[in-house]
Design an enzyme around this catalytic site. Sequence first.
Site, PDB file in Angstrom:
ATOM      1  N   CYS A   2      -1.126 -30.154  -8.622  1.00  0.00           N
ATOM      2  CA  CYS A   2      -1.091 -31.509  -8.062  1.00  0.00           C
ATOM      3  C   CYS A   2      -2.479 -32.138  -8.009  1.00  0.00           C
ATOM      4  CB  CYS A   2      -0.542 -31.484  -6.643  1.00  0.00           C
ATOM      5  SG  CYS A   2       1.085 -30.761  -6.537  1.00  0.00           S
ATOM      6  N   ARG A  27      -4.910 -31.291 -15.134  1.00  0.00           N
ATOM      7  CA  ARG A  27      -4.575 -30.210 -14.204  1.00  0.00           C
ATOM      8  C   ARG A  27      -3.153 -29.697 -14.403  1.00  0.00           C
ATOM      9  NH1 ARG A  27      -7.984 -30.400  -9.506  1.00  0.00           N
ATOM     10  NH2 ARG A  27      -6.310 -29.831  -8.101  1.00  0.00           N
ATOM     11  N   TRP A  74       2.921 -31.123  -9.454  1.00  0.00           N
ATOM     12  CA  TRP A  74       3.313 -29.921 -10.193  1.00  0.00           C
ATOM     13  C   TRP A  74       4.292 -29.197  -9.277  1.00  0.00           C
ATOM     14  CZ3 TRP A  74       2.741 -24.505  -9.742  1.00  0.00           C
ATOM     15  CH2 TRP A  74       2.910 -23.796 -10.937  1.00  0.00           C
ATOM     16  N   ASN A  98      -1.265 -31.782  -1.978  1.00  0.00           N
ATOM     17  CA  ASN A  98      -1.471 -30.702  -2.941  1.00  0.00           C
ATOM     18  C   ASN A  98      -1.509 -29.409  -2.139  1.00  0.00           C
ATOM     19  OD1 ASN A  98      -2.426 -28.863  -4.816  1.00  0.00           O
ATOM     20  ND2 ASN A  98      -4.507 -29.700  -4.879  1.00  0.00           N
ATOM     21  N   GLY A  99      -0.644 -28.444  -2.491  1.00  0.00           N
ATOM     22  CA  GLY A  99      -0.635 -27.178  -1.760  1.00  0.00           C
ATOM     23  C   GLY A  99       0.788 -26.766  -1.430  1.00  0.00           C
ATOM     24  N   GLU A 481      -6.326 -12.165 -24.904  1.00  0.00           N
ATOM     25  CA  GLU A 481      -6.629 -13.590 -24.783  1.00  0.00           C
ATOM     26  C   GLU A 481      -5.998 -14.372 -25.947  1.00  0.00           C
ATOM     27  OE1 GLU A 481      -7.556 -15.462 -22.541  1.00  0.00           O
ATOM     28  OE2 GLU A 481      -8.384 -17.244 -23.487  1.00  0.00           O
ATOM     29  N   LYS A 485      -3.322 -17.344 -25.445  1.00  0.00           N
ATOM     30  CA  LYS A 485      -3.495 -18.694 -26.014  1.00  0.00           C
ATOM     31  C   LYS A 485      -2.255 -19.106 -26.788  1.00  0.00           C
ATOM     32  CE  LYS A 485      -6.018 -19.918 -24.139  1.00  0.00           C
ATOM     33  NZ  LYS A 485      -6.796 -19.315 -23.122  1.00  0.00           N
ATOM     34  N   GLU A 488       0.731 -19.784 -24.420  1.00  0.00           N
ATOM     35  CA  GLU A 488       0.525 -20.963 -23.569  1.00  0.00           C
ATOM     36  C   GLU A 488       0.828 -22.266 -24.291  1.00  0.00           C
ATOM     37  OE1 GLU A 488      -3.108 -20.536 -20.435  1.00  0.00           O
ATOM     38  OE2 GLU A 488      -3.674 -20.301 -22.510  1.00  0.00           O
ATOM     39  N   HIS A 504       3.672   3.995 -28.952  1.00  0.00           N
ATOM     40  CA  HIS A 504       4.323   4.373 -27.692  1.00  0.00           C
ATOM     41  C   HIS A 504       5.342   3.322 -27.247  1.00  0.00           C
ATOM     42  CE1 HIS A 504       1.684   7.772 -27.402  1.00  0.00           C
ATOM     43  NE2 HIS A 504       0.635   6.986 -27.529  1.00  0.00           N
ATOM     44  N   LYS A 604      -3.753 -26.430 -14.791  1.00  0.00           N
ATOM     45  CA  LYS A 604      -5.123 -26.027 -15.102  1.00  0.00           C
ATOM     46  C   LYS A 604      -5.759 -25.310 -13.917  1.00  0.00           C
ATOM     47  CE  LYS A 604      -8.932 -26.169 -17.505  1.00  0.00           C
ATOM     48  NZ  LYS A 604      -8.920 -25.189 -18.601  1.00  0.00           N
TER      49      LYS A 604
HETATM   50  C1  G6P Z   1      -4.639 -21.268 -14.787  1.00  0.00           C
HETATM   51  C2  G6P Z   1      -5.166 -21.861 -16.075  1.00  0.00           C
HETATM   52  C3  G6P Z   1      -5.831 -20.778 -16.897  1.00  0.00           C
HETATM   53  C4  G6P Z   1      -6.926 -20.095 -16.085  1.00  0.00           C
HETATM   54  C5  G6P Z   1      -6.384 -19.554 -14.769  1.00  0.00           C
HETATM   55  C6  G6P Z   1      -7.498 -19.116 -13.852  1.00  0.00           C
HETATM   56  O1  G6P Z   1      -3.599 -20.406 -15.071  1.00  0.00           O
HETATM   57  O2  G6P Z   1      -4.130 -22.468 -16.813  1.00  0.00           O
HETATM   58  O3  G6P Z   1      -6.406 -21.366 -18.044  1.00  0.00           O
HETATM   59  O4  G6P Z   1      -7.477 -19.064 -16.830  1.00  0.00           O
HETATM   60  O5  G6P Z   1      -5.666 -20.583 -14.075  1.00  0.00           O
HETATM   61  O6  G6P Z   1      -8.272 -20.228 -13.515  1.00  0.00           O
HETATM   62  P1  G6P Z   1      -9.756 -20.195 -13.029  1.00  0.00           P
HETATM   63  O7  G6P Z   1     -10.125 -21.645 -12.804  1.00  0.00           O
HETATM   64  O8  G6P Z   1      -9.768 -19.414 -11.749  1.00  0.00           O
HETATM   65  O9  G6P Z   1     -10.556 -19.552 -14.088  1.00  0.00           O
END
Ligand code: G6P
Length: 609
Positions: A2, A27, A74, A98-99, A481, A485, A488, A504, A604
């Site tokens: 949010c 975000r 969100w 937000n929260g 990672e 990616k 996501e 395994h 985000k």
């Molecule tokens: C969310 C974002 C990710 C990020 C993670 C941790 O899931 O979409 O891209 O890696 O939060 O965020 P931070 O700001 O703590 O690195």
Amino acid sequence: MCGIVAATAQRDVAPLLIAGLKALEYRGYDSAGLAVLQEGEIRRVREKGKVREMESQYLADPFPGGTGIAHTRWATHGVPNKVNAHPHIAGHVALVHNGIIENYASLRSELESRGHAFTSETDTEVMAALIGERLASGKSLLDAVSSVVHELEGAYAIAVISDKEPGRVIGARRGAPLLVGVGIGENFLGSDAQALIQVTNRMIYLEEHDVVEITRDRVRIFGQHGEAVERTIHESELSTDAVERGEYRHYMQKEIFEQPRAVADTLEARIGPHGVLPNIFGVNGDELLGKTKGLHIIACGTSYHAGLVAKYWIEDYARLPVNVEVASEYRYREAVVPDGTLFVAISQSGETADTLAAMRESRRRGYLGTLAICNVPESSVVREADLKLMTRAGPEIGVASTKAFTTQLAALGLLALQLARHRGLDDARYADLTAQLQSLPKKIEKALELEPQIVDLAEHLIHRQHALFLGRGAQYPVAMEGALKLKEISYIHAEAYAAGELKHGPLALVDEDMPVIAVAPNGPLLDKLKSNLQEVRARGGELLVFADGAASMDGNAARGSILRIDGGGDFIAPAVFTVPMQLLAYHVAVLRGTDVDQPRNLAKSVTVE
Ligand code: G6P
């Protein structure tokens, strides 16, 4: 997650609020809304979907006014729809939040027993109703908000207006960020500096439990017990350019290509002729590092993967034990903390709820101290840490993290070297590692030149439903990672395995429809990885191998492709090999036509648990 924007000004605020919401789109959100006080009346517009859809609704029937609040939601409590979208109105009050309010169910039943009818499924409407009740009982808006926040459990940043008190916005924060934008004859609230930089560069970062009242010509802040407090005004260095997309098709692409500069900035003035400088933390960290006998690294998402890479480095070069754990697990278990352990939080935003909570939890667990590796200087994680090592990535807008990751690796590389020196790593190896780290921006630049070949590879993946990523050693977290990616932003199911684990279990999945993407190190583990790849090839799986330029990969890709990359040395290769992983995910997503910068369901900055 949010986003909040609020304003009180002489001019019409709706266009400013909408511009602020657009700056917060990164975000992640699923509905948007705003409310403005127009001639003593609260007017509101809300819409599921994008800010621009809410904007067209507003433009079809605009309501000018100088005080307003706005929100991108969100969904947490209640599906993403118009009724659950903020602002929520109760009586003479409109509120954005937000929260998550954890005790909302009991508060809601109490309100219902007093005859209050709810229109949404949200926890937020409960707050609006409570504040509305207090206002009706004769309290001022400021007193109503101040008394209600004391009864809330959970996390909140809120902005509230009332048609009974035009020209005034009340804000409050606990566990979620909120800052004040100080203008000339106008004042603002926002979730971050990006939301407000178009109207002012003078920001006040509110502290936990603060309640703030803004009018056009005054900002008043109250601490946890209602006492008036002073908070410093910071001049933000954020430029509007830094949050523009420029010539790039997506923010993610722009941010991938910014990596040579971002990594160079992160290393700048931190390495001298004799190695890493002691003041990389802004203050001399030698004393704390000298006492460090082990590290616990806590993070979420991509930042967690950076921590996993660092474990290989620190254990190898500094011979110190390192535990890396996701914050959401760590915070709820009784981790054993040996004497002399340093707590390290890694977070791009510095506001991730679980990481922040883990850091607070660590305070009672007897650590030597806390170190934050973070991209946002004014964030909660940075403010609460003993030592800070800032990444200098600049604002990252794409939800899928890219430059934040490589700059975290650069910062962790500095930390690993610093610890290695304290622990007596031999001079020749130390000099070699330092030179490797310094060459990282150039090596990333070279890796970016592979984009046209990666576009070709991406074509292979666009109709796939699944993909396996393999890596060994410090390249294993890079494979993780890469898989993250891809899932996501392209919504292709992807899993990463340490290549030795293939037989395994995951080998059962390998057939002609399963692409296997391998990150091949050029070191003692290469031959082992080659055997793992043979196992895939023997089952007809399609191989896509990212190999170090010097590595011999002959015979391993009869059905597949090899892409050669100059990894730049064993130390920095994980950071370099990340780049083609990012480009691959990006181009697969573009070809599949997904919303690359704001992938579905994701946020985000995850400011709720
Ligand atoms: C969310 C974002 C990710 C990020 C993670 C941790 O899931 O979409 O891209 O890696 O939060 O965020 P931070 O700001 O703590 O690195």
